[in-house]
Design a protein around this motif. Structure first.
Motif, short mmCIF file in Angstrom:
data_model
loop_
_atom_site.label_atom_id
_atom_site.label_comp_id
_atom_site.label_asym_id
_atom_site.label_seq_id
_atom_site.Cartn_x
_atom_site.Cartn_y
_atom_site.Cartn_z
N VAL A 87 25.62 -10.97 15.50
CA VAL A 87 24.92 -11.10 14.21
C VAL A 87 25.53 -12.23 13.39
O VAL A 87 24.82 -13.01 12.76
CB VAL A 87 24.97 -9.77 13.43
N LEU A 88 26.86 -12.34 13.41
CA LEU A 88 27.53 -13.43 12.69
C LEU A 88 27.07 -14.79 13.20
O LEU A 88 26.75 -15.69 12.40
CB LEU A 88 29.05 -13.30 12.86
N LEU A 89 27.03 -14.95 14.52
CA LEU A 89 26.63 -16.23 15.10
C LEU A 89 25.19 -16.59 14.71
O LEU A 89 24.91 -17.72 14.29
CB LEU A 89 26.76 -16.20 16.62
N LEU A 90 24.28 -15.64 14.84
CA LEU A 90 22.88 -15.92 14.57
C LEU A 90 22.63 -16.20 13.09
O LEU A 90 21.92 -17.14 12.73
CB LEU A 90 22.02 -14.75 15.04
N THR A 91 23.22 -15.38 12.22
CA THR A 91 23.01 -15.60 10.78
C THR A 91 23.68 -16.88 10.32
O THR A 91 23.11 -17.62 9.50
CB THR A 91 23.54 -14.42 9.96
N ARG A 92 24.86 -17.16 10.83
CA ARG A 92 25.54 -18.41 10.45
C ARG A 92 24.72 -19.62 10.86
O ARG A 92 24.55 -20.57 10.08
CB ARG A 92 26.92 -18.46 11.09
N TYR A 93 24.21 -19.59 12.08
CA TYR A 93 23.45 -20.74 12.56
C TYR A 93 22.16 -20.91 11.77
O TYR A 93 21.76 -22.02 11.43
CB TYR A 93 23.15 -20.59 14.05
N TRP A 94 21.51 -19.80 11.45
CA TRP A 94 20.26 -19.86 10.69
C TRP A 94 20.51 -20.34 9.27
O TRP A 94 19.77 -21.18 8.74
CB TRP A 94 19.60 -18.48 10.69
N LEU A 95 21.56 -19.84 8.63
CA LEU A 95 21.83 -20.18 7.24
C LEU A 95 22.33 -21.61 7.07
O LEU A 95 22.23 -22.18 5.99
CB LEU A 95 22.84 -19.20 6.65
N THR A 96 22.90 -22.18 8.13
CA THR A 96 23.32 -23.59 8.05
C THR A 96 22.23 -24.54 8.52
O THR A 96 22.44 -25.75 8.52
CB THR A 96 24.60 -23.82 8.87
N SER A 97 21.08 -24.01 8.91
CA SER A 97 19.95 -24.86 9.30
C SER A 97 19.18 -25.27 8.06
O SER A 97 19.51 -24.90 6.93
CB SER A 97 19.02 -24.10 10.26
N SER A 98 18.12 -26.05 8.25
CA SER A 98 17.28 -26.45 7.12
C SER A 98 16.61 -25.25 6.46
O SER A 98 16.29 -25.27 5.27
CB SER A 98 16.22 -27.47 7.57
N TRP A 99 16.41 -24.16 7.24
CA TRP A 99 15.87 -22.94 6.65
C TRP A 99 16.81 -22.40 5.59
O TRP A 99 16.37 -21.97 4.51
CB TRP A 99 15.64 -21.89 7.74
N GLY A 100 18.09 -22.37 5.89
CA GLY A 100 19.06 -21.89 4.91
C GLY A 100 19.08 -22.75 3.66
O GLY A 100 19.13 -22.24 2.54
N SER A 101 19.03 -24.07 3.84
CA SER A 101 18.99 -24.97 2.68
C SER A 101 17.75 -24.73 1.84
O SER A 101 17.80 -24.72 0.61
CB SER A 101 19.03 -26.43 3.16
N ALA A 102 16.60 -24.54 2.51
CA ALA A 102 15.37 -24.27 1.78
C ALA A 102 15.43 -22.95 1.03
O ALA A 102 14.98 -22.84 -0.12
CB ALA A 102 14.18 -24.29 2.74
N LEU A 103 15.98 -21.92 1.67
CA LEU A 103 16.10 -20.61 1.04
C LEU A 103 16.95 -20.70 -0.23
O LEU A 103 16.60 -20.13 -1.27
CB LEU A 103 16.70 -19.61 2.01
N ARG A 104 18.05 -21.41 -0.17
CA ARG A 104 18.91 -21.55 -1.34
C ARG A 104 18.26 -22.38 -2.43
O ARG A 104 18.47 -22.15 -3.62
CB ARG A 104 20.26 -22.14 -0.93
N THR A 105 17.44 -23.35 -2.04
CA THR A 105 16.70 -24.13 -3.02
C THR A 105 15.71 -23.26 -3.78
O THR A 105 15.59 -23.34 -5.01
CB THR A 105 15.95 -25.29 -2.33
N VAL A 106 15.00 -22.40 -3.06
CA VAL A 106 14.05 -21.48 -3.69
C VAL A 106 14.78 -20.52 -4.62
O VAL A 106 14.33 -20.23 -5.73
CB VAL A 106 13.25 -20.71 -2.63
N ALA A 107 15.94 -20.02 -4.17
CA ALA A 107 16.70 -19.07 -4.99
C ALA A 107 17.19 -19.72 -6.27
O ALA A 107 17.19 -19.10 -7.34
CB ALA A 107 17.88 -18.52 -4.19
#
Length: 606
Positions: free
Chosen positions: A171-191
């Motif tokens: 779970v750590l590996l998958l969430t870390r990789y997803w959150l450091t992708s452009s998806w993670g950047s977009a999610l933080r921008t929306v937040a």
């Protein structure tokens, strides 16, 4: 509420060390503390889910005890009726994901206080809901919940702990990789700023739902493991005090960080077993700690440790060519030299009985920087808001590359190629420069959310291309050396350049700049002028709304002037500044001369 800017090598070393420590702990721990270690690992998984919702997504979901319980009871109900335990875990995970998504739809896709109130009500009702049905065993609960097994062999002791540790590490590996992708950047921008995110083509509702769905899946997964681990599930297993505990864990460790949930899980599972505090007083202790950390250390332990570490400098991939538009489903913009890109006809905007704009018509041409002049209250901001989709015009038409976008929402306007900035750059201040601009790539490409969480070997090509595009843009605009810096540490001028760089990742046909040099020093204005001239040379039609005429002279070729919602002049910049009506609007008399201070940079040829 975002991930810290630690160097990639240090992050990788931290992940490897965590995996080794988890495995060593699972193998070495004795029977006395084995139960506590298992609860720590399962709690860590749950906090990773909450961290996505709250730490990265900015959503106040207070019903994590409900999601946790749904995953657990789904596992317990199904496995006691003969289902394979691993299939029960999968279904518990799916139930958690569905329940997380359902919360946003039931709440009308609200955020902030609305979602907090809704989910708090659910959290308070959770114990009663679980005790009110025979399906979950009523007040007696479910006894004899089957444990995890491999074939006919039941997992127990250190072997079970190794499996739990391996699942947590996955779970750590998958969430870390997803959150450091452009998806993670977009999610933080929306937040950080939903309105600005909408102007980047990011649909805030979509990302809120995604965060709650993914977070709910992980919390449901943790709940299913909890059911298998405990062997008994009762309605009191998921009290509302869990809400305080879990939020304390995320905030104490560091909301929005990779390692915060790990630290938080250790505190909220180990401390109750070591402090001589009665069960009745523990909620008081946790509540006091939560308030203390929110007030005194809102960024948590990880942020404090991060300040003690040397600041990394991000190594940018070499930009071999000029920036190309990221590949996505956008068409290439047609920009014949000097051709009309944006055509506005007879735009009128009324709010109540007040007419803010009246029959305004203007044209922007490819590769031309045009100034929009006017005193405060002239209607400039209203015009920009109508063009960018934040306000619908009362009448008139807006055509972009021949396509009618009149009244279209900001997300659609963005995808057609009209992008805007704001007077005060609306960036994610705790993210790095690179991460902020990466969100601009995501807005154009919109990659698959699930694929973005897969290991690097699957998405490495996409990530390298995205990194090259961002690096090339930062280099071209002269801020490549700032890629690893947090935006909150930058000067006002550099923040404006970062905002412009993020906008340019959309390969826009039209860029609207709302007072880009407000509050900047003379040197920062010179750099801003250089940046805007670079943008114009790329074939982008630029509209600059600005009061500083010395700056306007350095960038603009054409100009329009508004006064009380009416267009009173248009032509070359010199023609407009020499118009008597413009002099009257600026200085109150047609005989006065508009100040002609020296441009902050070499003026563009007009």
């Amino acid at each position: 509420m975002i991930a810290m800017d630690v160097s990639p090598a240090l992050r990788a070393a931290g992940v490897t060390a965590t995996g080794i420590a988890l495995l060593a702990g699972a193998l070495a721990i004795g029977p006395k503390h084995a139960g506590l270690y298992g609860l720590f690992v399962i709690t860590w998984i749950g906090l990773m889910g909450l961290n996505i919702v709250f730490g990265h997504g900015g959503q106040f979901n207070l019903a994590q005890n409900t999601l946790y319980g749904i995953g657990a009871f789904a596992y317990g109900v199904l496995t006691t009726r003969g289902m394979n335990p691993w299939l029960g875990v999968a279904i518990g995970t799916a139930f958690g994901a569905f329940s997380g998504a359902a919360m946003t739809f039931v709440a009308g896709r609200v955020r902030g206080l609305g979602l907090a109130i809704l989910t708090l009500g659910i959290a308070l009702a959770t114990p009663d809901l679980f005790s009110a049905t025979s399906l979950t065993g009523g007040f007696n609960g479910i006894v004899g919940v089957p444990p995890l097994s491999v074939g006919d062999k039941v997992l127990a002791g250190n072997g079970l702990l190794v499996v739990l540790a391996a699942l947590a590490f996955l779970v750590l590996l998958l969430t870390r990789y997803w959150l450091t992708s452009s998806w993670g950047s977009a999610l933080r921008t929306v937040a950080a700023d939903p309105e600005a995110a909408a102007g980047m083509g990011l649909n805030p509702s979509r990302y809120r739902t995604l965060a709650l769905t993914l977070g709910g899946a992980i919390i449901g997964f943790a709940g299913a493991l909890y059911g298998a681990y405990q062997g008994y599930l009762g309605y009191l297993s998921f009290p509302v005090t869990m809400v305080i505990l879990w939020y304390l864990g995320v905030i104490l460790g560091g909301a929005g960080t990779i390692w915060g949930p790990l630290i938080g899980a250790g505190v909220i599972t180990v401390v109750p077993e070591t402090l001589p505090v009665s069960d009745d007083l523990q909620p008081v202790l946790w509540g006091a700690l939560l308030v203390a950390f929110v007030v005194l250390a809102p960024r948590g332990v990880v942020a404090g440790l991060h300040r003690l570490m040397p600041r990394p400098s991000r190594s940018l991939p070499l930009a071999e060519t000029a920036v190309a538009a990221p590949s996505g489903d956008l068409p290439e913009r047609g920009r014949p030299g000097g051709g009309v890109v944006l055509d506005v006809e007879a735009m009128t905007k009324r709010i109540g009985g007040l007419e803010i704009l009246r029959d305004v018509s203007l044209q922007l041409r490819a590769g031309t920087v045009t100034a929009l002049l006017g005193a405060n209250g002239a209607g400039k901001s209203t015009l920009v808001n109508c063009l960018s989709g934040y306000l619908p015009p009362t009448s008139g038409t807006v055509r972009l590359d021949g396509i009618d976008i009149t009244g279209a929402p900001p997300t659609k306007v963005y995808r057609h190629g009209l992008v805007r900035t704001f007077q005060h750059p609306r960036l994610v201040t705790q993210s790095t420069v690179f991460e902020n601009v990466l969100a601009g790539v995501h807005a154009v490409e919109r990659p698959n959310a699930l694929l973005s969480a897969l290991p690097a070997i699957v998405t490495r090509k996409t990530r390298r291309r995205q990194d090259r595009a961002v690096s090339a843009m930062l280099t071209e605009l002269g801020i490549g050396h700032l890629a690893g810096e947090r935006v909150g540490d930058l000067s006002a001028g550099n923040r404006q350049v970062v905002s412009i760089a993020r906008s340019l990742m959309a390969n826009p046909a039209v860029l609207l700049l709302d007072e880009p040099v407000a509050g900047l020093s003379l040197e920062e204005m010179r750099r801003a002028a250089e940046t805007i001239n670079i943008i114009g040379s790329r074939g982008v039609a630029v509209l600059v709304i600005e009061h500083r005429l010395d700056f306007v002279r350095s960038v603009a070729e054409d100009a329009y002037c508004l006064d009380s919602g009416l267009l009173i002049a248009h032509g070359t910049l010199d023609q407009v500044l020499g118009d008597p009506e413009v002099r009257k609007a600026f200085l109150g008399t047609a005989e006065a001369k508009v100040p002609t201070s020296e441009p902050v940079d070499e003026p563009r040829s007009r």
